[in-house]
Scaffold this motif. Structure first.
Motif, PDB file in Angstrom:
ATOM      1  N   GLU A   1       0.693  -1.201   0.118  1.00 42.80           N
ATOM      2  CA  GLU A   1       0.019   0.002   0.141  1.00 42.80           C
ATOM      3  C   GLU A   1       1.073   1.303   0.063  1.00 42.80           C
ATOM      4  OE1 GLU A   1      -2.734  -0.099   3.209  1.00 42.80           O
ATOM      5  OE2 GLU A   1      -3.643  -2.004   2.123  1.00 42.80           O
ATOM      6  N   PRO A   2       1.480   1.262  -1.068  1.00 45.18           N
ATOM      7  CA  PRO A   2       2.529   2.543  -1.005  1.00 45.18           C
ATOM      8  C   PRO A   2       1.861   4.044  -1.078  1.00 45.18           C
ATOM      9  CG  PRO A   2       2.455   1.463  -3.274  1.00 45.18           C
ATOM     10  CD  PRO A   2       1.689   0.627  -2.040  1.00 45.18           C
ATOM     11  N   ASP A   3       2.364   4.893  -0.624  1.00 39.53           N
ATOM     12  CA  ASP A   3       1.932   6.245  -0.435  1.00 39.53           C
ATOM     13  C   ASP A   3       2.369   6.944  -1.717  1.00 39.53           C
ATOM     14  OD1 ASP A   3       0.867   8.750   0.302  1.00 39.53           O
ATOM     15  OD2 ASP A   3       2.367   9.014   1.850  1.00 39.53           O
ATOM     16  N   TRP A   4       1.421   6.972  -2.705  1.00 43.80           N
ATOM     17  CA  TRP A   4       2.043   7.347  -4.039  1.00 43.80           C
ATOM     18  C   TRP A   4       1.880   8.980  -3.965  1.00 43.80           C
ATOM     19  CZ3 TRP A   4       3.816   4.067  -7.107  1.00 43.80           C
ATOM     20  CH2 TRP A   4       3.301   2.577  -7.209  1.00 43.80           C
ATOM     21  N   SER A   5       0.964   9.882  -3.401  1.00 43.16           N
ATOM     22  CA  SER A   5       1.113  10.970  -3.359  1.00 43.16           C
ATOM     23  C   SER A   5       2.081  11.449  -2.536  1.00 43.16           C
ATOM     24  CB  SER A   5      -0.124  11.645  -2.792  1.00 43.16           C
ATOM     25  OG  SER A   5      -0.271  11.049  -1.338  1.00 43.16           O
TER      26      SER A   5
ATOM     27  N   MET B   1       4.988   9.948  -2.141  1.00 41.27           N
ATOM     28  CA  MET B   1       6.545   9.893  -3.077  1.00 41.27           C
ATOM     29  C   MET B   1       6.337  11.012  -4.053  1.00 41.27           C
ATOM     30  SD  MET B   1       6.788   5.598  -3.361  1.00 41.27           S
ATOM     31  CE  MET B   1       5.033   5.388  -3.880  1.00 41.27           C
ATOM     32  N   LEU B   2       5.416  11.116  -4.791  1.00 45.04           N
ATOM     33  CA  LEU B   2       5.413  12.251  -5.881  1.00 45.04           C
ATOM     34  C   LEU B   2       5.762  13.542  -5.149  1.00 45.04           C
ATOM     35  CD1 LEU B   2       4.816  12.745  -8.697  1.00 45.04           C
ATOM     36  CD2 LEU B   2       2.616  13.456  -8.155  1.00 45.04           C
TER      37      LEU B   2
ATOM     38  N   ALA C   1      12.027   2.538  -2.013  1.00 42.35           N
ATOM     39  CA  ALA C   1      10.582   2.833  -1.650  1.00 42.35           C
ATOM     40  C   ALA C   1      10.173   1.783  -0.346  1.00 42.35           C
ATOM     41  CB  ALA C   1       9.631   2.425  -2.973  1.00 42.35           C
TER      42      ALA C   1
ATOM     43  N   GLN D   1       8.717   3.286   2.938  1.00 42.35           N
ATOM     44  CA  GLN D   1       7.353   3.168   3.613  1.00 42.35           C
ATOM     45  C   GLN D   1       7.674   2.697   4.982  1.00 42.35           C
ATOM     46  OE1 GLN D   1       5.380   4.345   0.947  1.00 42.35           O
ATOM     47  NE2 GLN D   1       4.076   2.730   1.904  1.00 42.35           N
TER      48      GLN D   1
END
Length: 395
Positions: free
Chosen positions: A163-167, A169-170, A240, A244
């Motif tokens: 469940e990576p934190d995409w926002s 990371m961006l 990544a 996390q």
């Protein structure tokens, strides 16, 4: 196209995805999140540019990089210093680098069975020695690719279900960081990706494969770019997973809790799987570092580069033994590995400048000679690395 003709690029990916990559990328992700992704992207692109030059050099000359240098520079006052540089930087340097490979792999295995870093390093060194002594290139190639696939699978699958934190990371990717605190890690990311000895190894492998299975230069170049890109993606995934788990948390990443990155998928089995990943990564680099040193040193000394020759075996044997001995000294493994990667980043400009000179002057290159774009990109890589190194050493 036979399988023996399609793996040289992946051997290079196998060479830089070692314990040093796992450790350095993990530390970068844990301490700086995705703020240092720019350094990884730069490293991957720079690796593609420089390894493409090594591919073209090996293809056009039918020789490794050190052999080509040996034959191009005839004047003793130029030739012998270059020989000393190759023997010292690649031969002696790889012996130190080997200790990081064995120590990193031993670090993972010791989390399962507490034999100690030294004994596990000896076991790893023994396995590498057996494989290299057999002198079967196809066997070495297949083992390396399989081991990297095992390690990559562990991290990629873990990241996919964590469940990576995409926002998050961006937002960090678009907010790059470069300061005094991050410079060692930045140089380490560069050093663990743009590995100087891989330039020598790649040119030698291409020359060897071209003699056995002739194919167009474009095929080698295409595969090199794809394989290095995949290696960079794996490094990004490792960064990544550490981000996390550790970035912005109270717990700090250290030698004892590296396996915690895999906990989201594997739970209580995370330690076992991480140890297997480090074992796979360690064995690949423990094989390729002595192999590259043997190609480079034998080529520089104008000695046979056949895998079964006495000189070839002597060089890789010395590198391997030195690495095993170094694991018995009790150096703190996590910082030893990070330091080794940073040292690679300092050495790289010297090797890259030699390669650039060769790609513009070697008489056998013909249409494969560097064009303006390649020269600008190569010079930019050297300039940025020199700038970062100067900032680290003298600022």
């Amino acid at each position: 196209m036979s399988q023996s003709r399609t793996k040289s690029g992946y051997i290079i990916a196998a060479a830089f995805i070692g314990p040093g990559t796992v450790t350095t990328a993990s530390l970068a992700g844990a301490q700086f999140g995705f703020h240092l992704v720019w350094a990884l992207v730069f490293s991957v692109l720079a690796t593609i540019v420089l390894q493409d030059m090594a591919v073209r050099l090996g293809f056009a000359t039918g020789k490794g990089m050190s052999e080509a240098l040996h034959h191009q520079f005839r004047l003793p006052w130029i030739k012998y210093p270059l020989v000393l540089l190759v023997v010292g930087a690649i031969g002696v340097g790889n012996a130190a680098y080997e200790s990081g490979n064995l120590t990193g792999a031993a670090l993972g295995l010791n989390n399962i069975v507490a034999l100690g870093i030294g004994p596990w390093g000896g076991v790893m060194g023994g396995l590498a020695a057996i494989l290299l002594w057999r002198g079967k290139y196809q066997l070495i190639e297949n083992v390396l690719v399989a081991l990297v696939a095992i390690m990559a699978l562990v991290f990629v699958v873990t990241f996919a279900v964590s469940e990576p934190d995409w926002s998050g990371m961006l937002s960090q990717i678009t907010d790059p960081v470069i300061n005094t605190e991050s410079l060692t890690t930045i140089l380490a990311l560069i050093g663990t990706t743009i590995v100087p000895y891989n330039l020598f190894l790649h040119a030698s492998l291409i020359a060897r494969q071209q003699q056995e299975h002739s194919q167009p230069a474009s095929e080698y170049r295409r595969q090199s770019g794809i394989a290095i890109g995949l290696g960079g993606l794996i490094t990004l995934v490792i960064m990544a997973t550490a981000m996390q788990t550790f970035f912005g948390q109270a717990d700090a990443l250290n030698a004892g809790n590296l396996p915690a990155q895999l906990a989201p998928l594997l739970g209580p089995y995370a330690e076992v799987f991480f140890a297997m990943g480090m074992f796979a990564a360690g064995l690949t680099s423990a094989i390729t570092a002595p192999l590259a040193a043997a190609y480079a040193v034998c080529g520089a000394l104008n000695k046979p580069t056949d895998l079964t020759s006495v000189w070839f075996r002597a060089v890789w044997g010395i590198v391997l033994v030195a690495g095993v001995v170094a694991t018995l000294t009790g150096t703190k493994p996590l910082y030893a590995i990070l330091f080794a990667q940073a040292a690679n980043g300092i050495l790289l400009p010297i090797i890259a400048l030699l390669l650039l000179y060769m790609m513009n002057t070697h008489p056998q290159l013909g249409a494969l000679r560097n064009r303006l774009t390649a020269n600008v990109l190569g010079a930019s890589v050297v300039a940025l690395i020199v700038g970062l190194t100067y900032q680290k050493l003298f600022a």
